[in-house]
Design a protein around this motif. Structure first.
Motif, PDB file in Angstrom:
ATOM      1  N   THR A 163       9.067  -7.628   8.224  1.00  0.00           N
ATOM      2  CA  THR A 163       9.347  -8.533   9.337  1.00  0.00           C
ATOM      3  C   THR A 163       8.975  -9.962   8.952  1.00  0.00           C
ATOM      4  OG1 THR A 163       7.139  -8.335  10.316  1.00  0.00           O
ATOM      5  CG2 THR A 163       8.778  -6.656  10.926  1.00  0.00           C
ATOM      6  N   TRP A 164       9.416 -10.915   9.758  1.00  0.00           N
ATOM      7  CA  TRP A 164       9.086 -12.313   9.449  1.00  0.00           C
ATOM      8  C   TRP A 164       7.588 -12.573   9.614  1.00  0.00           C
ATOM      9  CZ3 TRP A 164       6.730 -15.737  12.718  1.00  0.00           C
ATOM     10  CH2 TRP A 164       6.743 -15.451  14.084  1.00  0.00           C
ATOM     11  N   LYS A 165       6.951 -11.845  10.527  1.00  0.00           N
ATOM     12  CA  LYS A 165       5.513 -12.011  10.709  1.00  0.00           C
ATOM     13  C   LYS A 165       4.752 -11.503   9.490  1.00  0.00           C
ATOM     14  CE  LYS A 165       5.520 -11.773  15.767  1.00  0.00           C
ATOM     15  NZ  LYS A 165       5.044 -11.025  16.964  1.00  0.00           N
ATOM     16  N   GLN A 166       5.205 -10.383   8.933  1.00  0.00           N
ATOM     17  CA  GLN A 166       4.576  -9.860   7.723  1.00  0.00           C
ATOM     18  C   GLN A 166       4.797 -10.808   6.549  1.00  0.00           C
ATOM     19  OE1 GLN A 166       6.559  -6.035   7.862  1.00  0.00           O
ATOM     20  NE2 GLN A 166       4.666  -4.974   8.410  1.00  0.00           N
ATOM     21  N   ALA A 167       5.985 -11.380   6.464  1.00  0.00           N
ATOM     22  CA  ALA A 167       6.287 -12.344   5.400  1.00  0.00           C
ATOM     23  C   ALA A 167       5.391 -13.574   5.522  1.00  0.00           C
ATOM     24  CB  ALA A 167       7.751 -12.747   5.452  1.00  0.00           C
ATOM     25  N   LEU A 168       5.172 -14.025   6.751  1.00  0.00           N
ATOM     26  CA  LEU A 168       4.308 -15.178   6.978  1.00  0.00           C
ATOM     27  C   LEU A 168       2.867 -14.857   6.583  1.00  0.00           C
ATOM     28  CD1 LEU A 168       3.942 -18.044   8.056  1.00  0.00           C
ATOM     29  CD2 LEU A 168       3.620 -17.071  10.354  1.00  0.00           C
ATOM     30  N   ALA A 169       2.429 -13.643   6.876  1.00  0.00           N
ATOM     31  CA  ALA A 169       1.072 -13.231   6.496  1.00  0.00           C
ATOM     32  C   ALA A 169       0.912 -13.255   4.978  1.00  0.00           C
ATOM     33  CB  ALA A 169       0.778 -11.839   7.041  1.00  0.00           C
ATOM     34  N   VAL A 170       1.928 -12.784   4.270  1.00  0.00           N
ATOM     35  CA  VAL A 170       1.893 -12.813   2.806  1.00  0.00           C
ATOM     36  C   VAL A 170       1.861 -14.259   2.314  1.00  0.00           C
ATOM     37  CG1 VAL A 170       3.170 -12.260   0.694  1.00  0.00           C
ATOM     38  CG2 VAL A 170       3.055 -10.592   2.558  1.00  0.00           C
ATOM     39  N   GLY A 171       2.638 -15.126   2.955  1.00  0.00           N
ATOM     40  CA  GLY A 171       2.665 -16.537   2.577  1.00  0.00           C
ATOM     41  C   GLY A 171       1.323 -17.217   2.789  1.00  0.00           C
ATOM     42  N   CYS A 172       0.663 -16.890   3.883  1.00  0.00           N
ATOM     43  CA  CYS A 172      -0.668 -17.468   4.142  1.00  0.00           C
ATOM     44  C   CYS A 172      -1.674 -16.944   3.131  1.00  0.00           C
ATOM     45  CB  CYS A 172      -1.111 -17.132   5.561  1.00  0.00           C
ATOM     46  SG  CYS A 172      -0.145 -17.970   6.846  1.00  0.00           S
ATOM     47  N   ALA A 173      -1.558 -15.664   2.768  1.00  0.00           N
ATOM     48  CA  ALA A 173      -2.448 -15.093   1.764  1.00  0.00           C
ATOM     49  C   ALA A 173      -2.238 -15.776   0.412  1.00  0.00           C
ATOM     50  CB  ALA A 173      -2.208 -13.592   1.644  1.00  0.00           C
ATOM     51  N   GLN A 174      -1.002 -16.149   0.131  1.00  0.00           N
ATOM     52  CA  GLN A 174      -0.709 -16.801  -1.139  1.00  0.00           C
ATOM     53  C   GLN A 174      -1.426 -18.152  -1.259  1.00  0.00           C
ATOM     54  OE1 GLN A 174       3.071 -16.985  -3.918  1.00  0.00           O
ATOM     55  NE2 GLN A 174       3.449 -18.222  -2.105  1.00  0.00           N
ATOM     56  N   CYS A 175      -1.664 -18.804  -0.125  1.00  0.00           N
ATOM     57  CA  CYS A 175      -2.395 -20.081  -0.149  1.00  0.00           C
ATOM     58  C   CYS A 175      -3.792 -19.903  -0.725  1.00  0.00           C
ATOM     59  CB  CYS A 175      -2.487 -20.666   1.261  1.00  0.00           C
ATOM     60  SG  CYS A 175      -0.900 -21.190   1.952  1.00  0.00           S
ATOM     61  N   LEU A 176      -4.414 -18.751  -0.452  1.00  0.00           N
ATOM     62  CA  LEU A 176      -5.755 -18.495  -0.976  1.00  0.00           C
ATOM     63  C   LEU A 176      -5.744 -18.441  -2.496  1.00  0.00           C
ATOM     64  CD1 LEU A 176      -6.856 -15.671   1.499  1.00  0.00           C
ATOM     65  CD2 LEU A 176      -7.450 -18.101   1.595  1.00  0.00           C
ATOM     66  N   ALA A 177      -4.603 -18.039  -3.060  1.00  0.00           N
ATOM     67  CA  ALA A 177      -4.501 -17.875  -4.510  1.00  0.00           C
ATOM     68  C   ALA A 177      -4.508 -19.202  -5.247  1.00  0.00           C
ATOM     69  CB  ALA A 177      -3.237 -17.099  -4.858  1.00  0.00           C
ATOM     70  N   MET A 178      -4.444 -20.319  -4.542  1.00  0.00           N
ATOM     71  CA  MET A 178      -4.522 -21.612  -5.207  1.00  0.00           C
ATOM     72  C   MET A 178      -5.917 -21.868  -5.759  1.00  0.00           C
ATOM     73  SD  MET A 178      -2.248 -23.989  -2.666  1.00  0.00           S
ATOM     74  CE  MET A 178      -0.545 -23.558  -2.326  1.00  0.00           C
ATOM     75  N   VAL A 179      -6.901 -21.186  -5.211  1.00  0.00           N
ATOM     76  CA  VAL A 179      -8.261 -21.298  -5.738  1.00  0.00           C
ATOM     77  C   VAL A 179      -8.333 -20.474  -7.019  1.00  0.00           C
ATOM     78  CG1 VAL A 179     -10.700 -20.904  -5.297  1.00  0.00           C
ATOM     79  CG2 VAL A 179      -9.174 -21.537  -3.417  1.00  0.00           C
ATOM     80  N   PRO A 180      -8.686 -21.072  -8.153  1.00  0.00           N
ATOM     81  CA  PRO A 180      -8.705 -20.346  -9.430  1.00  0.00           C
ATOM     82  C   PRO A 180      -9.556 -19.081  -9.365  1.00  0.00           C
ATOM     83  CG  PRO A 180      -9.036 -22.692  -9.783  1.00  0.00           C
ATOM     84  CD  PRO A 180      -9.109 -22.473  -8.305  1.00  0.00           C
TER      85      PRO A 180
END
Length: 286
Positions: A163-180
């Motif tokens: 769903t789009w909500k699940q996709a958004l959750a994955v996208g927000c989680a990806q932001c955390l990955a910017m921290v080395p």
């Protein structure tokens, strides 16, 4: 052996490491920076090398999924509903990291110079992975446990049912990955599982999401710093790029086979062990 040749051999070695670690949840950036420091490889203050050689890994994924990509592109332009929804979900998942990255890239890059950050992100990330996989497996196939509690309660078991909500959750989680040290693949896969996406499906979605995300990051870094690269640095990037492509070709297929019948616990324990090694290195050896 000349100094330049040795430098390029180090770039080749790091390219292989990039390809091997990009699509498993152990943080390729942490491995590149830590190993690069241990072997005396200097990529400059901008760290363009570590970002751009990821393009090799991405091209490997695009090659492995070329048939599905062709179907996705064709179906999107022809108006096929399932492909339109998949494309929509990729865009939704891509946008959070694009916005955060554009606003905070300077501060994020500053973290690359602090190995202590890796101790926290590697260990905490491993503990979170163990927490997600914490409950007893609920089914077995051929004697091998393959379905965790998270998978048992998944509501999206194919790419088309996300769903789009699940996709958004994955996208927000990806932001955390910017921290080395966090791991882009780890953050998006675990984020997807927490949002109700089956592990194998979350892994595949993570691969597709990596394409626009890492293409954009590499293009941005090249545009920003490409003119300042020396000839040797540019050659090192090319060598690392090719090595990353070759090793990622092997790893992508292996990861897809692995997640079909295993949890991510082994990677979680590896992260914790590596974090402790880095801590010991900083405390007693650095």
């Amino acid at each position: 052996m000349s100094e330049h040749t040795l430098y390029l051999l180090k770039a080749l070695f790091l390219g292989l490491i990039e390809g091997f670690t990009e699509f498993i949840p152990v943080s390729s950036t942490a491995h590149l920076l830590l190993v690069g420091d241990w072997i005396g490889f200097s990529s400059g203050a901008s760290k363009v090398f570590e970002v751009v050689i990821q393009l090799g890994s991405i091209l490997a994924v695009m090659w492995v999924f070329r048939a599905r990509l062709a179907r996705l592109i064709g179906g999107t332009f022809s108006g096929e509903r399932s492909e339109l929804m998949f494309t929509r979900n990729l865009i939704i998942a891509f946008l959070p990291a694009a916005v955060v990255g554009a606003l905070a890239i300077k501060y994020i890059k500053a973290l690359f110079h602090h190995p202590g950050v890796f101790v926290v992100t590697l260990i905490v990330g491993g503990l979170i992975m163990l927490w997600v996989e914490r409950k007893p497996h609920l089914s077995k196939r051929g004697g091998v446990a393959d379905t965790s509690a998270a998978d048992a309660h998944a509501t999206a078991r194919t790419l088309e049912t996300i769903t789009w909500k699940q996709a958004l959750a994955v996208g927000c989680a990806q932001c955390l990955a910017m921290v080395p040290g966090t791991s882009r693949s780890g953050a998006t896969i675990i984020g997807g599982m927490l949002a109700g996406i089956q592990r194998s499906t979350a892994t595949e979605f993570s691969f597709y999401l990596a394409m626009p995300t890492m293409l954009a990051a590499s293009a941005y870094d090249l545009l920003r710093h490409g003119a300042t690269l020396t000839g040797l640095e540019a050659t090192a990037i090319a060598v690392g790029f090719v090595a990353a492509f070759a090793s990622a070709l092997v790893v992508v297929r292996a990861v897809l086979r692995f997640v079909a019948g295993h949890t991510y616990r082994v990677f979680a324990w590896y992260r914790i062990a590596l974090g402790l090694v880095v801590w010991a290195w900083l405390a007693f050896g650095a």
